[in-house]
Design an enzyme around this catalytic site. Structure first.
Site, PDB file in Angstrom:
ATOM      1  N   TYR A   1      -1.549  -1.031  10.470  1.00  0.00           N
ATOM      2  CA  TYR A   1      -1.700  -1.513   9.087  1.00  0.00           C
ATOM      3  C   TYR A   1      -0.590  -0.952   8.205  1.00  0.00           C
ATOM      4  O   TYR A   1       0.019  -1.680   7.405  1.00  0.00           O
ATOM      5  CB  TYR A   1      -3.067  -1.095   8.564  1.00  0.00           C
ATOM      6  CG  TYR A   1      -3.312  -1.376   7.103  1.00  0.00           C
ATOM      7  CD1 TYR A   1      -3.799  -2.606   6.684  1.00  0.00           C
ATOM      8  CD2 TYR A   1      -3.077  -0.390   6.144  1.00  0.00           C
ATOM      9  CE1 TYR A   1      -4.040  -2.859   5.337  1.00  0.00           C
ATOM     10  CE2 TYR A   1      -3.324  -0.630   4.799  1.00  0.00           C
ATOM     11  CZ  TYR A   1      -3.806  -1.866   4.398  1.00  0.00           C
ATOM     12  OH  TYR A   1      -4.029  -2.110   3.062  1.00  0.00           O
TER      13      TYR A   1
ATOM     14  N   SER B   1       0.855  -1.187   0.000  1.00  0.00           N
ATOM     15  CA  SER B   1       0.000   0.000   0.000  1.00  0.00           C
ATOM     16  C   SER B   1       0.886   1.231   0.000  1.00  0.00           C
ATOM     17  O   SER B   1       2.026   1.185   0.484  1.00  0.00           O
ATOM     18  CB  SER B   1      -0.887   0.010   1.250  1.00  0.00           C
ATOM     19  OG  SER B   1      -1.509   1.264   1.428  1.00  0.00           O
TER      20      SER B   1
ATOM     21  N   LYS C   1       2.368  -2.978   6.029  1.00  0.00           N
ATOM     22  CA  LYS C   1       2.580  -2.827   4.593  1.00  0.00           C
ATOM     23  C   LYS C   1       4.006  -2.379   4.276  1.00  0.00           C
ATOM     24  O   LYS C   1       4.539  -2.699   3.209  1.00  0.00           O
ATOM     25  CB  LYS C   1       1.558  -1.841   4.017  1.00  0.00           C
ATOM     26  CG  LYS C   1       0.121  -2.366   4.041  1.00  0.00           C
ATOM     27  CD  LYS C   1      -0.013  -3.650   3.235  1.00  0.00           C
ATOM     28  CE  LYS C   1      -1.440  -4.106   3.088  1.00  0.00           C
ATOM     29  NZ  LYS C   1      -1.592  -5.295   2.208  1.00  0.00           N
TER      30      LYS C   1
END
Length: 257
Positions: A161, A148, A165
């Site tokens: 998160y 991401s 990533k």
């Protein structure tokens, strides 16, 4: 009747995790439209059945199965299905991810942290490790992780998160070095804000949309089709001299939200 956008992936077999909706579905559809035989998966059988039906209605060569990527037996089932149905595996796309919490990275509780890293990082590592015997049988192949833009520019609301990533960027580089001798390319896709259920918090309300779009020079959100096009390139022979790289597909977005 099967309609192919191109024949770049004819004869190839692709396994894609979390591929019955959103980015994963866009990737599965594009790879199949370029000639690949595709195994799609989701944690829910209903989602698998719906996706397979939609893809087969386009004349695409697809099968599907349930898969919880944190479970070894489910990961094994993916590759076994690919081999028994299509004869092997050439391409792995590790797309499954979770984010059970919102907030800054140091506000994340331990249980949420463990779940995020088990699904987003550990499962990606194990999938890559477990697909190797299948790729070695084919004398090479492609592994593609889905990271991401948050892996480069952490988003405060997606703290843990974002870190998970970032870890995939390092996994891509380290695995690429190790597997280069085996004719296995390892690369990564880093999507920006894509119009999916996962990104609804940033795309649903008018205020959120306006704020998010102000950081995107192309002034639109990405689509699963955009992501599928880039992965199809990385999975094809056109990308044979590319390994250890991450392609950001984010409409020019570089700023933090």
């Amino acid at each position: 009747m099967r309609f192919l956008l191109s024949s770049r992936l004819l004869g190839k077999v692709a396994v894609i995790t979390a591929s019955t909706d959103g980015i994963g579905y866009g990737i599965a559809e594009r790879l199949a439209k370029e000639g690949a035989k595709v195994v799609v998966s989701s944690r829910k059988q209903k989602n698998v059945d719906t996706a397979v039906e939609k893809l087969k209605a386009q004349g695409l060569n697809v099968v599907g199965t349930t898969c919880h990527v944190a479970k070894k037996e489910d990961r094994s089932k993916l590759f076994q299905l690919a081999e028994s149905t299509f004869g092997g595996v050439d391409i792995l796309v590790s797309n499954a991810a979770t984010n059970p919490t919102m907030g800054g990275v140091l506000d994340c509780d331990e249980s949420a942290w463990d779940k995020i890293f088990e699904t987003n990082v550990k499962a990606s590592y194990l999938l890559a490790k477990e697909v190797l015997p299948y790729l070695h049988k084919r004398k090479g192949g492609k592994i593609i992780f889905v990271s991401s833009i948050a892996g480069y520019n952490p988003m405060n609301l997606l703290g843990a998160y974002s870190v998970s990533k970032t870890a995939l960027l390092g996994l891509t580089k380290a695995a690429a070095v190790q597997l280069a001798k085996d004719n296995i390319n390892v690369n990564c896709l880093a999507p920006g804000i894509v119009q999916t259920k996962f990104a609804e918090a940033l795309t649903s309300s008018e205020f959120a949309r306006t704020e998010a779009l102000s950081h995107i020079p192309l002034n639109r959100f990405g689509t699963p089709t955009d992501m599928g096009a880039t992965v199809a390139f990385l999975a094809s022979d056109d990308a044979n001299y590319i390994t250890g790289e991450t392609i950001i597909v984010a409409g020019g977005m570089t700023s933090k939200l």
